[in-house]
Structure formats: structure tokens, C-alpha cells
Scaffold this active site. Structure first.
Site, short mmCIF file in Angstrom:
data_model
loop_
_atom_site.label_atom_id
_atom_site.label_comp_id
_atom_site.label_asym_id
_atom_site.label_seq_id
_atom_site.Cartn_x
_atom_site.Cartn_y
_atom_site.Cartn_z
N GLY A 36 0.82 -1.21 0.00
CA GLY A 36 0.00 0.00 0.00
C GLY A 36 0.85 1.25 0.00
CG HIS A 37 3.29 2.21 3.36
ND1 HIS A 37 3.37 1.10 4.18
CD2 HIS A 37 2.65 3.16 4.07
CE1 HIS A 37 2.81 1.39 5.34
NE2 HIS A 37 2.36 2.63 5.30
#
Length: 286
Positions: A36-37
Site C-alpha cells: 500500500g505504501h
């Protein structure tokens, strides 16, 4: 990749970059990076309004409650550095707690308008005060033109946008869609807390959200019935301990009884053993 630990050195370097006409994109994180990051970093790096990608890693003590997992929160800085490099990060800011919050630190940021009193704000008093304070500090330090946040933390996106608007920060806040594992589970640093059995159980959150979204698209307009559906589905999983299941307006986060035209956020939170997980979907209603 340039790495900075103290504020004056970072500010000096970024001032030089801006003097060269470079526009700054920013992705703030608490580390223990996941896909996600990485998606946020890549989206920011690819943004046509961004020339220089800055990422911060800071586990912010102000957003943890007294019985929450600040000391146990997962950390792996060397792995994080490698993921930042692979995602094209130009500048990594890794401050200490003492750098961000000196001994005489006495100022916090409180966002009103009702957006911090619901959902996770109701379950975690003071959490969004800590979020707003650290993001305000980071925005002042980095002075980005664009900042990216993930929609998994949809309430956080609303809070930061409200703060930016109210306090006239010259930064554009962009939201990136939630990144999910193959089984639908939203990727999260706290997923590392899950046992194999809990990891198999946790996708019930996304299943419940999809059921509610399909019901809305099929014509259901009674928010109470949608909440009943969410609660019933999540409660069918023995390992899930429900925190909340809500349907609120977007982006005001006001409770709704009857769904009308516009956007609604369906949001849930539950514990699976040590892990408190959140998830949501945004539904456009015609």
C-alpha cells in the site's frame, strides 16, 4: 536516495531543490512499509505535478492511546529503506521522537466539524489530534506541493483535507485507492499481528463491505438494514470482534438514516486477536 534525520538539514536541502524549480511530492508513513505504501510512493513519483519524492518514516506516539501498541508497533528500517529506493524515493526523512517533539513541546492540532468524533475517532479518543498534529508538523517541515494518503484510512483523508483547508496549507491532498491482498484483505502494517487462522478470517471485513455495497446498488436505501447486514456478516466469523459498522455521508462523515443521491462511505473496524483492522468502501449513489 538522500536520508535525513534532523529538520534543519532536510529543510536546507529541500530549499535548494525548490530553488531549482523542483516541485515536491510527499508520502508520510509510520514505516514497516507494505505494498500500500509502495503504491502511494509510485503514484506520487509518477504524478506530473511532482519532480521530487519525499517519504517520511515516523511512528508517531501522539496518535496512540495509553493501551495501544506504540511500543510493539512493527518496525524494520533497513527493509523500509530498500522499498523506498525501489519505489523511486528521492528523499527519506527519518526523525527521532526527540526531533519531532522536544521536551518543551506544547502544541497540538484539533480538527472539528464532527469529522473526528465518529468511526475511529469515537473508538480511539485523541487519535486524530495526534494525526493532525504530526501531519501539520510534517507539512511545515517538508512544504510539499502534493501529498498522497491511502483510502484505507478514509477518515484520515477527510481529517487532513479539512485541516489543510481550514489552516490554508498550500498543499494538494490526493487519495489513492486501497491496496488489497488476493483474498480482499486490505494491506496493513498491523496484518503482521495476525495468526494464520486470523489471517484467513480477516477478509470477512471486505466481504461484508461488498455485500452492503451490492445491496445499495440493488436499491437498498435504509442505512439501518445495511448496518444489520454488516453486523450479521462480520459476526458470523468467530474470530472477529466487531468495533463498529457504519454508513456515513462522504466526505462529511455524517450518520445517515436514508441513503440518497451522492456518495456514502461504508466503514467497519474489528479486532482479530491483537490486530485492530479497519476497512471501507465508497459507493456512489445515483
Amino acid at each position: 536516495m538522500q536520508i535525513f534525520e534532523d529538520i534543519p538539514a532536510l529543510r536546507g536541502y529541500l530549499a535548494q531543490m525548490r530553488a531549482q524549480g523542483k516541485r515536491v511530492g510527499f508520502v508520510p508513513t509510520m514505516g514497516f512499509l507494505h505494498q500500500g505504501h509502495v503504491a502511494l510512493m509510485r503514484a506520487c513519483k509518477a504524478d506530473p505535478e511532482v519532480d521530487l519524492l519525499v517519504v517520511s518514516i515516523f511512528v508517531n506516539p501522539l496518535q496512540f492511546g495509553p493501551r495501544e501498541d506504540y511500543r510493539e508497533y512493527p518496525r524494520d528500517l533497513e527493509r523500509d529503506k530498500q522499498l523506498c529506493i525501489e519505489a523511486g524515493t528521492d528523499v527519506l526523512f527519518v526523525p527521532t521522537v526527540a526531533e519531532m517533539y522536544p521536551a518543551d513541546f506544547a502544541t497540538t492540532v484539533e480538527v472539528g466539524g464532527g469529522v473526528t468524533d465518529v468511526l475511529c475517532g469515537r473508538s480511539r479518543p485523541g487519535h486524530f489530534r495526534g494525526v493532525a498534529t504530526v501531519v501539520a508538523k510534517l507539512f511545515n517541515i517538508v512544504q510539499p506541493d502534493v501529498a498522497y494518503f491511502g483510502m484505507k484510512d478514509a477518515q484520515q483523508v477527510v481529517v487532513i483535507r479539512r485541516m489543510v483547508e481550514d489552516l490554508n496549507f498550500p498543499v494538494q491532498v490526493k487519495a489513492h485507492p486501497t491496496v488489497r491482498e488476493d483474498n480482499g484483505l486490505a494491506v496493513s502494517s498491523r496484518n503482521t499481528y495476525l495468526s494464520p487462522e486470523e489471517r484467513r478470517a480477516a477478509p470477512v471485513l471486505y466481504r461484508s463491505l461488498k455485500l452492503a455495497a451490492r445491496a445499495i446498488l440493488a436499491g437498498e436505501r435504509d442505512a439501518a438494514k445495511l448496518k444489520e447486514l454488516l453486523v450479521r456478516e462480520i459476526s458470523s466469523e468467530p474470530l472477529a470482534q466487531l468495533d463498529y459498522a457504519e454508513v456515513v455521508s462522504w466526505p462529511t462523515l455524517k450518520p445517515v438514516t436514508k441513503i440518497e443521491a451522492g456518495a456514502v462511505l461504508i466503514a467497519v473496524a474489528a479486532r482479530f486477536g491483537r490486530a485492530r483492522l479497519i476497512d471501507n468502501v465508497l459507493v456512489e449513489v445515483k
